[in-house]
Design an enzyme around this catalytic site. Structure first.
Site, PDB file in Angstrom:
ATOM      1  N   HIS A 265     -72.479  -2.239 -18.072  1.00 22.95           N
ATOM      2  CA  HIS A 265     -72.285  -1.163 -19.066  1.00 22.95           C
ATOM      3  C   HIS A 265     -73.647  -0.702 -19.580  1.00 22.95           C
ATOM      4  O   HIS A 265     -74.464  -0.245 -18.800  1.00 22.95           O
ATOM      5  CB  HIS A 265     -71.356  -1.690 -20.168  1.00 22.95           C
ATOM      6  CG  HIS A 265     -70.879  -0.687 -21.171  1.00 22.95           C
ATOM      7  ND1 HIS A 265     -70.920   0.667 -20.996  1.00 22.95           N
ATOM      8  CD2 HIS A 265     -70.338  -0.874 -22.405  1.00 22.95           C
ATOM      9  CE1 HIS A 265     -70.416   1.270 -22.052  1.00 22.95           C
ATOM     10  NE2 HIS A 265     -70.048   0.362 -22.933  1.00 22.95           N
ATOM     11  N   HIS A 306     -69.567   4.710 -11.296  1.00 20.05           N
ATOM     12  CA  HIS A 306     -69.011   4.875 -12.644  1.00 20.05           C
ATOM     13  C   HIS A 306     -67.495   4.794 -12.545  1.00 20.05           C
ATOM     14  O   HIS A 306     -66.907   5.250 -11.579  1.00 20.05           O
ATOM     15  CB  HIS A 306     -69.413   6.244 -13.226  1.00 20.05           C
ATOM     16  CG  HIS A 306     -69.241   6.336 -14.701  1.00 20.05           C
ATOM     17  ND1 HIS A 306     -68.031   6.611 -15.292  1.00 20.05           N
ATOM     18  CD2 HIS A 306     -70.125   6.143 -15.711  1.00 20.05           C
ATOM     19  CE1 HIS A 306     -68.186   6.623 -16.598  1.00 20.05           C
ATOM     20  NE2 HIS A 306     -69.433   6.334 -16.883  1.00 20.05           N
ATOM     21  N   ASP A 364     -77.678   5.819 -16.556  1.00 23.06           N
ATOM     22  CA  ASP A 364     -78.681   4.748 -16.638  1.00 23.06           C
ATOM     23  C   ASP A 364     -79.724   4.810 -15.532  1.00 23.06           C
ATOM     24  O   ASP A 364     -80.701   4.056 -15.561  1.00 23.06           O
ATOM     25  CB  ASP A 364     -77.965   3.388 -16.581  1.00 23.06           C
ATOM     26  CG  ASP A 364     -77.105   3.183 -17.810  1.00 23.06           C
ATOM     27  OD1 ASP A 364     -75.880   3.042 -17.667  1.00 23.06           O
ATOM     28  OD2 ASP A 364     -77.668   3.236 -18.923  1.00 23.06           O
TER      29      ASP A 364
HETATM   30  C1  SDX Z   1     -72.212   3.004 -18.340  1.00 23.80           C
HETATM   31  O1  SDX Z   1     -67.422   3.803 -19.100  1.00 23.80           O
HETATM   32  C2  SDX Z   1     -68.396   4.532 -19.462  1.00 23.80           C
HETATM   33  O2  SDX Z   1     -68.255   5.669 -19.819  1.00 23.80           O
HETATM   34  C3  SDX Z   1     -69.747   3.796 -19.459  1.00 23.80           C
HETATM   35  C4  SDX Z   1     -70.974   4.681 -19.741  1.00 23.80           C
HETATM   36  C5  SDX Z   1     -70.995   5.168 -21.173  1.00 23.80           C
HETATM   37  O3  SDX Z   1     -71.693   6.161 -21.438  1.00 23.80           O
HETATM   38  O4  SDX Z   1     -70.400   4.452 -22.056  1.00 23.80           O
HETATM   39  O5  SDX Z   1     -71.000   5.784 -18.855  1.00 23.80           O
HETATM   40  C6  SDX Z   1     -72.267   3.889 -19.549  1.00 23.80           C
HETATM   41  O6  SDX Z   1     -71.819   1.860 -18.459  1.00 23.80           O
HETATM   42  C7  SDX Z   1     -72.585   3.578 -16.999  1.00 23.80           C
HETATM   43  C8  SDX Z   1     -72.378   2.553 -15.818  1.00 23.80           C
HETATM   44  C9  SDX Z   1     -73.615   1.632 -15.816  1.00 23.80           C
HETATM   45  N1  SDX Z   1     -73.415   0.494 -14.902  1.00 23.80           N
HETATM   46  C10 SDX Z   1     -74.104   0.411 -13.739  1.00 23.80           C
HETATM   47  O7  SDX Z   1     -74.885   1.275 -13.308  1.00 23.80           O
HETATM   48  C11 SDX Z   1     -73.891  -0.904 -12.992  1.00 23.80           C
HETATM   49  C12 SDX Z   1     -73.654  -0.604 -11.507  1.00 23.80           C
HETATM   50  N2  SDX Z   1     -72.343   0.065 -11.351  1.00 23.80           N
HETATM   51  C13 SDX Z   1     -71.210  -0.751 -11.047  1.00 23.80           C
HETATM   52  O8  SDX Z   1     -71.238  -2.044 -11.534  1.00 23.80           O
HETATM   53  C14 SDX Z   1     -69.875  -0.003 -11.138  1.00 23.80           C
HETATM   54  O9  SDX Z   1     -70.056   1.201 -10.514  1.00 23.80           O
HETATM   55  C15 SDX Z   1     -69.218   0.226 -12.486  1.00 23.80           C
HETATM   56  C16 SDX Z   1     -69.077  -1.041 -13.256  1.00 23.80           C
HETATM   57  C17 SDX Z   1     -70.019   1.194 -13.272  1.00 23.80           C
HETATM   58  C18 SDX Z   1     -67.833   0.809 -12.224  1.00 23.80           C
HETATM   59  O10 SDX Z   1     -67.078  -0.173 -11.638  1.00 23.80           O
HETATM   60  P1  SDX Z   1     -65.544   0.097 -11.215  1.00 23.80           P
HETATM   61  O11 SDX Z   1     -65.059   1.414 -11.714  1.00 23.80           O
HETATM   62  O12 SDX Z   1     -64.751  -1.105 -11.564  1.00 23.80           O
HETATM   63  O13 SDX Z   1     -65.655   0.310  -9.678  1.00 23.80           O
HETATM   64  P2  SDX Z   1     -65.522  -0.840  -8.653  1.00 23.80           P
HETATM   65  O14 SDX Z   1     -66.333  -2.005  -9.083  1.00 23.80           O
HETATM   66  O15 SDX Z   1     -64.064  -1.031  -8.378  1.00 23.80           O
HETATM   67  O16 SDX Z   1     -66.248  -0.211  -7.362  1.00 23.80           O
HETATM   68  C19 SDX Z   1     -65.501   0.534  -6.416  1.00 23.80           C
HETATM   69  C20 SDX Z   1     -66.209   0.255  -5.089  1.00 23.80           C
HETATM   70  C21 SDX Z   1     -66.352  -1.237  -4.779  1.00 23.80           C
HETATM   71  O17 SDX Z   1     -66.435  -1.351  -3.356  1.00 23.80           O
HETATM   72  P3  SDX Z   1     -65.110  -1.843  -2.526  1.00 23.80           P
HETATM   73  O18 SDX Z   1     -64.573  -3.075  -3.224  1.00 23.80           O
HETATM   74  O19 SDX Z   1     -64.139  -0.651  -2.661  1.00 23.80           O
HETATM   75  O20 SDX Z   1     -65.605  -2.077  -1.139  1.00 23.80           O
HETATM   76  O21 SDX Z   1     -67.572   0.757  -5.180  1.00 23.80           O
HETATM   77  C22 SDX Z   1     -68.469  -0.332  -5.042  1.00 23.80           C
HETATM   78  C23 SDX Z   1     -67.697  -1.603  -5.344  1.00 23.80           C
HETATM   79  O22 SDX Z   1     -68.276  -2.712  -4.652  1.00 23.80           O
HETATM   80  N3  SDX Z   1     -69.542  -0.103  -6.028  1.00 23.80           N
HETATM   81  C24 SDX Z   1     -70.826  -0.270  -5.787  1.00 23.80           C
HETATM   82  C25 SDX Z   1     -71.472   0.110  -6.979  1.00 23.80           C
HETATM   83  N4  SDX Z   1     -70.563   0.472  -7.884  1.00 23.80           N
HETATM   84  C26 SDX Z   1     -69.361   0.324  -7.308  1.00 23.80           C
HETATM   85  N5  SDX Z   1     -71.504  -0.700  -4.691  1.00 23.80           N
HETATM   86  C27 SDX Z   1     -72.846  -0.742  -4.810  1.00 23.80           C
HETATM   87  N6  SDX Z   1     -73.566  -0.382  -5.910  1.00 23.80           N
HETATM   88  C28 SDX Z   1     -72.893   0.038  -7.008  1.00 23.80           C
HETATM   89  N7  SDX Z   1     -73.581   0.377  -8.112  1.00 23.80           N
END
Ligand code: SDX
Length: 430
Positions: A265, A306, A364
């Site tokens: 997050h 996201h 971010d």
């Molecule tokens: C913020 O919610 C908000 O609005 C938050 C925010 C705000 O202003 O409050 O926008 C701020 O928190 C932005 C997000 C910051 N976090 C990151 O940058 C961390 C990296 N991102 C991930 O951890 C992830 O994308 C999340 C946590 C942000 C979202 O996760 P989800 O929606 O649960 O998606 P998921 O984990 O189910 O991913 C779907 C697929 C998966 O692959 P498969 O299982 O389908 O094979 O996408 C892949 C994930 O492995 N994936 C990534 C990835 N993010 C998702 N693979 C590589 N790198 C990534 N960053």
């Protein structure tokens, strides 16, 4: 779309009718509250398909990459407005006219200092304590100084708590930084703008006074705007859940800060900068892209992906422009990390793994480089995020308190543990 959903349970011929409610924008919602009376719960880990409340504050269209605050697109607010105006908009629903804006700024400025006793809290922390650990503590402790205005049912108490929190977060954030480097705390200077005042408290010292840099202050103010609110994200939902119990606003915001700290997050900006430093050179990008795609490797591209945006995060576009302007202003336009970030973004957006999963840079991705170029250390990035998000949290908290549908938040579960069983005497245990 119809205004009811029919649910046929087991072999019943008569369906359970659930009403469908329509909003101004975005998906309609099915009111599932009658399910409990029929012995059923919904099951939605991570709340992927769950609207926890109704709200008028922020709207996100993840597919189109649209972010509106009270109907105004984030790109227009970032370009034409300033952070305190956006604070007024989030709190009150409309952009202020000049008189209201002047009165609001005056009200904020009368609360920028913290109680002198609060300074003593810092001495209990090690100098190398993570700034977020200190922020969770001192923001929660604010409630100890305002016993006379913690009645959440009193609109005046709610309003002054909002002003105090918005006004004091920059002061507290700068104090956390000064404490970590052993410099004296700087008092706020109310003849400066909100962002200028923050940079003054961060980087000035009692023995010399630097004039504010308007380009850097404008970039800081825009970063605050970009982080102000974002619908029902994890930390905002934490604030609402804490607030639903009747907890005081300072305790609720402290809970929000704790939730924001996570690297998935608000901690992603710090994690993203550390990732770019670890990559070290554009020639290493391929190795890290491969790791991000490897299902057996927990590594993820920080600043990418996201829960809601399945398109480019509109804040990331504005942040990239702000990053470029700051790097130019500080003479670091050839910043190697910026080059790595730009190349990483280019490669990822051409790779089917990211395209198929609709993974784009989020807010971010560029914020860490920008904050670093402003002289802010990586472990303070999420504190900056919390500083800016406080207005969103407190606006959402106020809306929740005023919601006629407000009830204590208490989700249920799918129980998969033991059925009832007899106590096991010691002699019978394995
Ligand atoms: C913020 O919610 C908000 O609005 C938050 C925010 C705000 O202003 O409050 O926008 C701020 O928190 C932005 C997000 C910051 N976090 C990151 O940058 C961390 C990296 N991102 C991930 O951890 C992830 O994308 C999340 C946590 C942000 C979202 O996760 P989800 O929606 O649960 O998606 P998921 O984990 O189910 O991913 C779907 C697929 C998966 O692959 P498969 O299982 O389908 O094979 O996408 C892949 C994930 O492995 N994936 C990534 C990835 N993010 C998702 N693979 C590589 N790198 C990534 N960053």
């Amino acid at each position: 779309m119809a205004d009811t959903a029919k649910l046929y349970l087991n072999d019943s011929e008569k369906p359970l009718e659930l009403s469908i409610r329509k909003g101004t924008l975005g998906p309609d919602v099915i009111d599932v509250s009658p399910l409990a009376k029929n012995g059923l719960f919904t099951y939605d880990p991570g709340f992927m398909s769950t609207a926890a409340c109704s709200s008028e504050i922020t709207f996100i269209d993840g597919d189109k990459g649209v972010l509106l605050h009270r109907g105004y697109p984030i790109e227009q607010l970032a370009e034409k407005s300033d952070f305190l105006e956006v604070c007024y908009l989030l709190l009150h629903g409309e952009l202020p006219n000049q008189t209201k804006k002047t009165d609001f700024i005056t009200a904020i400025n009368s609360h920028t200092m913290v109680h002198e006793q609060l300074r003593n809290f810092f001495n209990g922390f090690r100098r190398d304590a993570h700034p977020m650990a200190i922020m969770v503590g001192v923001v929660g402790a604010l409630s100890a100084f305002y016993h006379d205005s913690l009645d959440i049912n009193n609109p005046e108490h709610r309003n002054i708590a909002a002003l105090r929190l918005i006004a004091k977060m920059p002061t507290l954030a700068a104090m956390v930084y000064k404490y970590s480097i052993g410099q004296p705390f700087m008092y706020p200077q109310n003849d400066l703008g909100y962002a200028e005042n923050f940079l003054h408290m961060m980087f000035n010292v009692p023995c010399e006074k630097k004039e504010p840099n308007s380009v850097l202050a404008r970039a800081m103010d825009r970063i605050f705007i970009l982080h102000a609110d974002h619908e029902q994200n994890a930390s905002t939902s934490t604030v609402r859940l804490a607030g639903s119990t009747g907890a005081n606003p300072y305790a609720c915001i402290s809970a929000g800060i704790a939730a924001l700290w996570g690297p998935a997050h608000g901690g992603a900006n710090e994690a993203c900068l550390n990732m770019l430093k670890e990559i070290g050179d554009v020639s290493h990008i391929g190795k890290y892209i491969a790791r991000a795609k490897d299902p057996n490797d927990s590594f993820r591209l920080m600043g990418f992906g996201h829960r809601v945006y399945k398109n480019y995060d509109p804040r990331a576009k504005v942040m990239r422009q702000a990053c470029y302007e700051v790097l130019e202003e500080v003479g670091a336009h050839d910043n190697p990390l910026f080059k790595i970030a730009m190349e990483l973004e280019k490669i990822a957006l051409e790779d089917d793994y990211f395209i198929s999963r609709k993974l784009y840079p989020n807010v971010d991705f560029y914020s860490g480089i920008t904050l670093s170029a402003l002289g802010i250390p990586a472990n303070l990035f999420t504190v900056i995020f919390a500083l800016a998000r406080t207005v969103g949290w407190i606006s959402q908290w106020q809306e929740m308190i005023g919601d006629p549908e407000r009830r204590i938040g208490r989700p249920r579960q799918l129980y998969t543990g033991h059925a009832m069983r007899k106590f096991a005497e010691m002699k019978d245990r394995k």
